[in-house]
Structures are given as C-alpha cells and as structure tokens.
Scaffold this motif. Structure first.
Motif, PDB file in Angstrom:
ATOM      1  N   ASP A 125       0.824  -1.195   0.000  1.00 43.34           N
ATOM      2  CA  ASP A 125       0.000   0.000   0.000  1.00 43.34           C
ATOM      3  C   ASP A 125       0.867   1.257   0.000  1.00 43.34           C
ATOM      4  O   ASP A 125       0.613   2.203  -0.751  1.00 43.34           O
ATOM      5  CB  ASP A 125      -0.928  -0.019   1.222  1.00 43.34           C
ATOM      6  N   VAL A 126       1.910   1.273   0.827  1.00 43.43           N
ATOM      7  CA  VAL A 126       2.811   2.425   0.884  1.00 43.43           C
ATOM      8  C   VAL A 126       3.556   2.584  -0.436  1.00 43.43           C
ATOM      9  O   VAL A 126       3.690   3.700  -0.959  1.00 43.43           O
ATOM     10  CB  VAL A 126       3.801   2.290   2.066  1.00 43.43           C
ATOM     11  N   HIS A 127       4.007   1.489  -1.012  1.00 35.41           N
ATOM     12  CA  HIS A 127       4.713   1.553  -2.297  1.00 35.41           C
ATOM     13  C   HIS A 127       3.814   2.157  -3.362  1.00 35.41           C
ATOM     14  O   HIS A 127       4.226   3.027  -4.139  1.00 35.41           O
ATOM     15  CB  HIS A 127       5.181   0.155  -2.715  1.00 35.41           C
ATOM     16  N   ARG A 128       2.559   1.715  -3.399  1.00 33.90           N
ATOM     17  CA  ARG A 128       1.601   2.236  -4.373  1.00 33.90           C
ATOM     18  C   ARG A 128       1.383   3.735  -4.138  1.00 33.90           C
ATOM     19  O   ARG A 128       1.368   4.526  -5.084  1.00 33.90           O
ATOM     20  CB  ARG A 128       0.287   1.458  -4.243  1.00 33.90           C
ATOM     21  N   GLY A 129       1.253   4.129  -2.874  1.00 33.89           N
ATOM     22  CA  GLY A 129       1.042   5.543  -2.562  1.00 33.89           C
ATOM     23  C   GLY A 129       2.237   6.411  -2.926  1.00 33.89           C
ATOM     24  O   GLY A 129       2.074   7.518  -3.445  1.00 33.89           O
ATOM     25  N   LEU A 130       3.445   5.906  -2.668  1.00 36.16           N
ATOM     26  CA  LEU A 130       4.645   6.664  -3.037  1.00 36.16           C
ATOM     27  C   LEU A 130       4.787   6.774  -4.545  1.00 36.16           C
ATOM     28  O   LEU A 130       5.161   7.825  -5.088  1.00 36.16           O
ATOM     29  CB  LEU A 130       5.896   6.019  -2.428  1.00 36.16           C
ATOM     30  N   ARG A 131       4.461   5.691  -5.246  1.00 38.07           N
ATOM     31  CA  ARG A 131       4.510   5.718  -6.713  1.00 38.07           C
ATOM     32  C   ARG A 131       3.503   6.739  -7.244  1.00 38.07           C
ATOM     33  O   ARG A 131       3.816   7.519  -8.148  1.00 38.07           O
ATOM     34  CB  ARG A 131       4.226   4.325  -7.267  1.00 38.07           C
ATOM     35  N   ASP A 132       2.305   6.785  -6.664  1.00 38.76           N
ATOM     36  CA  ASP A 132       1.301   7.765  -7.088  1.00 38.76           C
ATOM     37  C   ASP A 132       1.769   9.196  -6.802  1.00 38.76           C
ATOM     38  O   ASP A 132       1.533  10.104  -7.594  1.00 38.76           O
ATOM     39  CB  ASP A 132      -0.034   7.502  -6.380  1.00 38.76           C
ATOM     40  N   ALA A 133       2.427   9.388  -5.660  1.00 38.40           N
ATOM     41  CA  ALA A 133       2.938  10.723  -5.325  1.00 38.40           C
ATOM     42  C   ALA A 133       4.002  11.167  -6.324  1.00 38.40           C
ATOM     43  O   ALA A 133       4.015  12.328  -6.753  1.00 38.40           O
ATOM     44  CB  ALA A 133       3.503  10.727  -3.906  1.00 38.40           C
ATOM     45  N   LEU A 134       4.878  10.245  -6.723  1.00 36.81           N
ATOM     46  CA  LEU A 134       5.900  10.589  -7.722  1.00 36.81           C
ATOM     47  C   LEU A 134       5.272  10.868  -9.085  1.00 36.81           C
ATOM     48  O   LEU A 134       5.678  11.794  -9.790  1.00 36.81           O
ATOM     49  CB  LEU A 134       6.927   9.461  -7.843  1.00 36.81           C
ATOM     50  N   THR A 135       4.280  10.091  -9.440  1.00 42.43           N
ATOM     51  CA  THR A 135       3.582  10.313 -10.715  1.00 42.43           C
ATOM     52  C   THR A 135       2.903  11.675 -10.706  1.00 42.43           C
ATOM     53  O   THR A 135       2.924  12.392 -11.714  1.00 42.43           O
ATOM     54  CB  THR A 135       2.546   9.198 -10.959  1.00 42.43           C
ATOM     55  N   ALA A 136       2.318  12.049  -9.585  1.00 44.62           N
ATOM     56  CA  ALA A 136       1.662  13.353  -9.476  1.00 44.62           C
ATOM     57  C   ALA A 136       2.666  14.489  -9.638  1.00 44.62           C
ATOM     58  O   ALA A 136       2.342  15.525 -10.214  1.00 44.62           O
ATOM     59  CB  ALA A 136       0.939  13.469  -8.139  1.00 44.62           C
ATOM     60  N   LEU A 137       3.888  14.299  -9.159  1.00 49.54           N
ATOM     61  CA  LEU A 137       4.916  15.330  -9.330  1.00 49.54           C
ATOM     62  C   LEU A 137       5.247  15.517 -10.805  1.00 49.54           C
ATOM     63  O   LEU A 137       5.475  16.633 -11.265  1.00 49.54           O
ATOM     64  CB  LEU A 137       6.186  14.966  -8.558  1.00 49.54           C
ATOM     65  N   ASP A 138       5.276  14.423 -11.561  1.00 49.73           N
ATOM     66  CA  ASP A 138       5.554  14.512 -12.991  1.00 49.73           C
ATOM     67  C   ASP A 138       4.410  15.153 -13.753  1.00 49.73           C
ATOM     68  O   ASP A 138       4.619  15.783 -14.780  1.00 49.73           O
ATOM     69  CB  ASP A 138       5.825  13.120 -13.584  1.00 49.73           C
ATOM     70  N   ALA A 139       3.193  15.020 -13.256  1.00 49.47           N
ATOM     71  CA  ALA A 139       2.018  15.520 -13.969  1.00 49.47           C
ATOM     72  C   ALA A 139       1.774  17.008 -13.734  1.00 49.47           C
ATOM     73  O   ALA A 139       1.040  17.625 -14.477  1.00 49.47           O
ATOM     74  CB  ALA A 139       0.786  14.728 -13.539  1.00 49.47           C
ATOM     75  N   ARG A 140       2.372  17.559 -12.710  1.00 52.02           N
ATOM     76  CA  ARG A 140       2.148  18.981 -12.425  1.00 52.02           C
ATOM     77  C   ARG A 140       2.814  19.836 -13.502  1.00 52.02           C
ATOM     78  O   ARG A 140       3.956  19.594 -13.887  1.00 52.02           O
ATOM     79  CB  ARG A 140       2.722  19.350 -11.064  1.00 52.02           C
ATOM     80  N   PRO A 141       2.088  20.850 -13.961  1.00 49.97           N
ATOM     81  CA  PRO A 141       2.699  21.725 -14.973  1.00 49.97           C
ATOM     82  C   PRO A 141       3.820  22.550 -14.361  1.00 49.97           C
ATOM     83  O   PRO A 141       3.727  23.003 -13.224  1.00 49.97           O
ATOM     84  CB  PRO A 141       1.548  22.612 -15.420  1.00 49.97           C
ATOM     85  N   GLY A 142       4.865  22.704 -15.113  1.00 52.17           N
ATOM     86  CA  GLY A 142       5.993  23.504 -14.668  1.00 52.17           C
ATOM     87  C   GLY A 142       5.791  24.952 -15.049  1.00 52.17           C
ATOM     88  O   GLY A 142       4.706  25.351 -15.505  1.00 52.17           O
ATOM     89  N   PRO A 143       6.835  25.748 -14.894  1.00 51.93           N
ATOM     90  CA  PRO A 143       6.711  27.155 -15.273  1.00 51.93           C
ATOM     91  C   PRO A 143       6.525  27.264 -16.788  1.00 51.93           C
ATOM     92  O   PRO A 143       6.954  26.403 -17.552  1.00 51.93           O
ATOM     93  CB  PRO A 143       8.045  27.772 -14.826  1.00 51.93           C
ATOM     94  N   PRO A 144       5.872  28.319 -17.235  1.00 52.23           N
ATOM     95  CA  PRO A 144       5.663  28.476 -18.684  1.00 52.23           C
ATOM     96  C   PRO A 144       7.003  28.594 -19.409  1.00 52.23           C
ATOM     97  O   PRO A 144       7.950  29.192 -18.910  1.00 52.23           O
ATOM     98  CB  PRO A 144       4.843  29.754 -18.803  1.00 52.23           C
ATOM     99  N   VAL A 145       7.056  27.996 -20.566  1.00 52.86           N
ATOM    100  CA  VAL A 145       8.268  28.016 -21.381  1.00 52.86           C
ATOM    101  C   VAL A 145       8.250  29.300 -22.196  1.00 52.86           C
ATOM    102  O   VAL A 145       7.236  29.616 -22.852  1.00 52.86           O
ATOM    103  CB  VAL A 145       8.310  26.777 -22.312  1.00 52.86           C
ATOM    104  N   PRO A 146       9.341  30.055 -22.174  1.00 49.85           N
ATOM    105  CA  PRO A 146       9.349  31.281 -22.973  1.00 49.85           C
ATOM    106  C   PRO A 146       9.272  30.940 -24.463  1.00 49.85           C
ATOM    107  O   PRO A 146       9.763  29.888 -24.898  1.00 49.85           O
ATOM    108  CB  PRO A 146      10.686  31.943 -22.622  1.00 49.85           C
ATOM    109  N   PRO A 147       8.651  31.800 -25.240  1.00 49.90           N
ATOM    110  CA  PRO A 147       8.557  31.528 -26.674  1.00 49.90           C
ATOM    111  C   PRO A 147       9.936  31.471 -27.307  1.00 49.90           C
ATOM    112  O   PRO A 147      10.838  32.212 -26.922  1.00 49.90           O
ATOM    113  CB  PRO A 147       7.717  32.670 -27.224  1.00 49.90           C
TER     114      PRO A 147
END
Length: 100
Positions: A71-93
């Motif tokens: 359960d903890v492994h699954r939760g940590l994996r989900d937390a890491l996946t959520a970090l990857d899914a968050r949008p970063g700062p806007p990319v300058p043109p």
C-alpha cells in the motif's frame, strides 16, 4: 460467626485475563513490537502520509506487513507520478528561426 471473608482461589484463566486488563500481560517475544523508527517529515504531504502509514506495521504480525508495504509503495509511486504531472513554469517563446 466471623466478619472475614474466606480466601478463594481464582482460576488461572481468570487471573491471566485480569492481569491483561490491568496492563500486566506476560512478555511474549513472538508478539508484534513497535520498531520505533523515527520518520522525518519530508515536507510533501502525500509522501509524509505514506511514511506515517508504515507505522501501522508496529502493531501487526510479520505476515501482515506485506499488505502495508504494498500500500505504501503504491502511494509513493502515485505521489511521484503526481509530481511529474504537475505543470511547470511556462516556457518562454522560442526566437529560433524567426526573422525580424
């Protein structure tokens, strides 16, 4: 007639049950025991919640640990996946290839 009450012998099973209720249970080396591992907060609430979940193993027999670990492994994996899914700062043109 006497005012004293004669002593009666308490059956062993009742004595053990009352000792357990009073917090005087016999030491059982095979019983689950807390590991008392210090869990330092990471600052990420999702990760910290999973680390606290590891404390549930302190009260389980060894064969119950795997469920918590999975359960903890699954939760940590989900937390890491959520970090990857968050949008970063806007990319300058890009100015590459444009002519002014």
């Amino acid at each position: 007639m006497s005012d004293t009450v004669p002593e009666t012998e308490i059956p062993e099973e009742e004595a053990e049950a009352s000792a357990e209720l009073a917090g005087e249970a016999e030491y059982d080396p095979a019983a689950p025991a807390p590991l008392n591992v210090l869990r330092t907060p990471t600052g990420n609430s999702d990760v910290d919640a999973q680390l606290e979940r590891l404390g549930d193993t302190d009260h389980l027999a060894t064969d119950g640990h795997i469920e918590v670990y999975e359960d903890v492994h699954r939760g940590l994996r989900d937390a890491l996946t959520a970090l990857d899914a968050r949008p970063g700062p806007p990319v300058p043109p890009s100015t590459y290839g444009s002519r002014s």
